[in-house]
Design an enzyme around this catalytic site. Structure first.
Site, short mmCIF file in Angstrom:
data_model
loop_
_atom_site.label_atom_id
_atom_site.label_comp_id
_atom_site.label_asym_id
_atom_site.label_seq_id
_atom_site.Cartn_x
_atom_site.Cartn_y
_atom_site.Cartn_z
N GLU A 105 1.23 5.85 12.40
CA GLU A 105 -0.11 5.46 12.83
C GLU A 105 -0.20 3.95 13.09
O GLU A 105 -0.81 3.52 14.06
CB GLU A 105 -1.12 5.88 11.75
CG GLU A 105 -2.56 5.63 12.10
CD GLU A 105 -3.11 6.60 13.14
OE1 GLU A 105 -2.40 7.55 13.50
OE2 GLU A 105 -4.26 6.37 13.59
N ASP A 106 0.43 3.16 12.24
CA ASP A 106 0.15 1.72 12.26
C ASP A 106 1.30 0.81 12.70
O ASP A 106 1.13 -0.40 12.72
CB ASP A 106 -0.28 1.26 10.85
CG ASP A 106 -1.59 1.90 10.42
OD1 ASP A 106 -2.34 2.33 11.31
OD2 ASP A 106 -1.85 1.96 9.21
N HIS A 152 4.07 6.97 5.07
CA HIS A 152 2.90 7.67 5.57
C HIS A 152 2.09 6.92 6.63
O HIS A 152 1.42 7.54 7.43
CB HIS A 152 1.99 8.16 4.42
CG HIS A 152 1.05 7.12 3.88
ND1 HIS A 152 1.37 6.33 2.80
CD2 HIS A 152 -0.18 6.73 4.27
CE1 HIS A 152 0.35 5.52 2.55
NE2 HIS A 152 -0.60 5.74 3.43
N ASP A 198 -2.73 8.22 -1.25
CA ASP A 198 -3.14 7.20 -0.28
C ASP A 198 -4.60 6.81 -0.56
O ASP A 198 -4.94 5.63 -0.68
CB ASP A 198 -2.99 7.81 1.12
CG ASP A 198 -3.59 6.97 2.22
OD1 ASP A 198 -3.34 5.75 2.23
OD2 ASP A 198 -4.28 7.54 3.10
N HIS A 240 0.81 -1.22 0.00
CA HIS A 240 0.00 0.00 0.00
C HIS A 240 0.85 1.28 0.00
O HIS A 240 0.72 2.09 -0.92
CB HIS A 240 -1.01 -0.05 1.15
CG HIS A 240 -1.61 1.28 1.45
ND1 HIS A 240 -2.41 1.95 0.55
CD2 HIS A 240 -1.50 2.09 2.53
CE1 HIS A 240 -2.78 3.12 1.08
NE2 HIS A 240 -2.23 3.22 2.27
N ASP A 249 -21.71 14.64 -25.31
CA ASP A 249 -20.28 14.40 -25.13
C ASP A 249 -20.00 13.05 -24.47
O ASP A 249 -19.05 12.89 -23.73
CB ASP A 249 -19.63 15.53 -24.33
CG ASP A 249 -20.25 15.70 -22.96
OD1 ASP A 249 -21.34 15.14 -22.74
OD2 ASP A 249 -19.65 16.39 -22.13
MN MN Z 1 -2.45 4.71 3.94
#
Ligand code: MN
Length: 566
Positions: A69-70, A65, A131, A41, A252
């Site tokens: 957090e994880d 990123h 993300d 990811h 269109d």
């Molecule tokens: Mn993420």
């Protein structure tokens, strides 16, 4: 196309390579819901950032990123290993992850502003968008409730944000990815009804492409490319809503796109095409002379082509095309080139073009109340230095000027809350009523019936609205009569999926709200699945109308509803 792997090969000890190693190790034992290794990811997000031509700092932060957090990694660790900039970006993305949008009651625009306010450096937004793009591409693996929430947030917050940043392609892809999760039935209907039309259009355009090339050649214009752009399902659906769901009215569905080298060639091509194929009046758009608010540039025309068929043609230079696709990220790239590789991304807001773009961005947002001048002023310094964003217990974001107090907050929600305020809590702590609020504060107002504002509130309140309400309440009974002229009727316009008895159900809801029905126009299309009802009613106060609309919206056949006073 060159990707992250190439960066690693060229510079095995560089910032990106080190971030790659760090992230891969940090996420080592984690799996995504799909069963894949989690590291896929952040790597995919970094690939996207690379494809948008963003700098190594952003790509490194993209790889990292989710580490704070994880995983066990701390922000300090990131700062020590990768420096202040990367840590700042990772921290920004982590904070953005804490905002959860659940629709309905939330003020969408305020939320978008908050996203920007928390970002400070736009590269945070780019990472968040990359993300989100990857998460949307892999949304299938999540449980349905979560899919819905993420799709809604993407559709209402992140895709419009991308569009405002001029990242047209990304915005379209995000809307399209969200569409089947938000409107599964419409998605199936649309795919079924469009497929055939779409293929017919494509075959026709393929067939006339050589003729277009001949026409241009006769005027000494050589296009770099001519290709076809299929209208995205999500935008087709919204267009159908305003065209009574009649697919014949959409010209269109597939457009022809002519890419040239120079601006004069664009106009020459337009002239050549109009000489060969007559244009439809009112359909020629010069977005080169007058770019769209998000900086989109192109010429558009709709002509009657061979066989009396209507064709939309878009004409633009390669540079415009790239800018239209990548938006601010593309400007950012050009800026980087201008400064000879020495990047000063935090100063990018000072670039005229950029500020101009953000100004327009705000001006055109439907329903925006902020004064554009004020907005621009705030933009120049530090996105939203002069505004704060406080949160109600229900999770609404309230936009207030800097130094606003709980009293300003209370009046912003409702005059009664302001008038009867006796105390306030900020982040669950009791504070005085003149307390200065900060962005992200969770604010609760304690009220007491029949209380009245105190005169000294006038000294500390910051908003004009609060001041006016306080003065009005202090004046009390004096001159409450006003001589306002009021419209006498209102009209509800409801786009629906046809069902026998639906009009009756809607009428009953209106009657139960104690609103008089004065007249009804209902249009349904032959063989049509969808139709429009216009219902004229007696007038009601705003709150009552909003409640009524919410109730009608709950009917599953109702696709869109709006009202106007007449
Ligand atoms: Mn993420």
């Amino acid at each position: 196309m060159a990707g992250i792997k190439d960066i690693l090969k060229n510079d095995p000890r560089g910032l990106v390579a080190r971030a790659y190693g760090f992230s891969e190790l940090a996420h080592k034992d984690q799996k995504r819901k799909s069963g894949e290794a989690y590291f896929m990811h952040p790597l995919a997000a970094a690939e996207i950032l690379h494809a948008w031509h963003l700098d190594d700092t952003t790509i490194a932060a993209g790889l990292l990123h989710d580490t704070v957090e994880d995983t066990g990694a701390s922000l300090d660790q990131i700062r020590k290993e990768f420096g202040e900039d990367v840590a700042f970006l990772v921290d920004g993305v982590t904070k953005l992850g804490h905002i959860k949008y659940r629709g309905a009651a939330m003020k969408v625009e305020n939320l978008r502003k908050m996203v920007l306010a928390l970002s400070k450096d736009l590269r945070v937004v780019f990472i968040k968008l990359a993300d989100r793009l990857h998460n949307m591409r892999t949304l299938d693996a999540l449980p349905p409730a979560k899919q819905k929430r993420i799709a809604l947030e993407t559709d209402e917050i992140y895709a419009p944000l991308a569009y405002r940043l001029g990242m047209q392609n990304l915005a379209g892809e995000l809307h399209d990815l969200a569409f089947p999760y938000l409107y599964p039935e419409e998605d199936r209907w649309l795919k079924k009804s469009v497929e055939e039309q779409y293929e017919k259009r494509l075959a026709y355009l393929e067939q006339i492409k050589p003729e277009l090339e001949r026409i241009l050649k006769a005027h000494e214009v050589t296009p770099r490319t001519i290709d076809f752009r299929a209208k995205r399902y999500s935008s087709l659906y919204h267009k159908l809503l305003s065209h009574e769901m009649n697919i014949e009215k959409i010209h269109d569905l597939v457009a022809m796109r002519v890419i040239l080298d120079t601006v004069p060639e664009c106009y020459a091509a337009l002239g050549a095409i109009h000489q060969a194929w007559p244009p439809l009046p009112g359909r020629i758009k010069d977005y080169i002379a007058m770019p769209k608010p998000n900086s989109y540039r192109s010429l558009h025309t709709t002509v009657i082509g061979p066989g009396e068929k209507v064709i939309e043609i878009q004409i633009r230079t390669k540079e415009m095309h790239d800018a239209n696709e990548h938006g601010i990220a593309a400007h950012w790239l050009y800026d980087q080139k201008k400064t000879g590789g020495e990047t000063a991304p935090k100063n990018i807001a000072r670039e005229l073009q950029w500020v101009e773009q953000l100004k327009n961005w705000q001006e055109t947002y439907r329903g925006a109340e902020t004064n554009p001048e004020e907005f621009l002023q705030a933009m120049k310094i530090d996105f939203f230095k002069d505004r704060i964003f406080a949160i109600t217990p229900r999770g609404d974001v309230i936009d207030l000027p800097k130094d606003a107090t709980p009293i300003d907050f209370g009046y912003h929600i409702h005059s009664v809350i302001g008038d009867t305020a006796v105390g306030a809590k900020v982040n669950h702590q009791i504070v005085p009523l003149d307390h200065k609020l900060s962005s992200g504060d969770l604010v609760e107002i304690v009220t007491q019936k029949n209380k009245k504002p105190s005169e000294d509130w006038l000294i500390f309140v910051k908003t004009a609205a609060a001041r006016e309400h306080i003065r009005a309440a202090l004046r009390t009974k004096k001159n409450t009569l006003s001589a306002q002229r009021v419209p006498t009727k209102m009209e509800l316009k409801i786009t629906v999926q046809n069902r026998l008895g639906l009009l009756k159900d809607i009428s009953e809801i209106i009657a139960r709200s104690h609103i008089n029905i004065l007249g009804v126009n209902s249009t349904t299309h032959p063989g049509g699945h969808f139709g429009v009802m216009k219902i004229q009613c007696g007038i009601a106060d705003r709150e009552k109308i909003e409640k009524l609309i919410l109730k009608i919206k709950k009917l599953k056949e109702v696709r869109e509803i709006g009202f106007k006073l007449i």
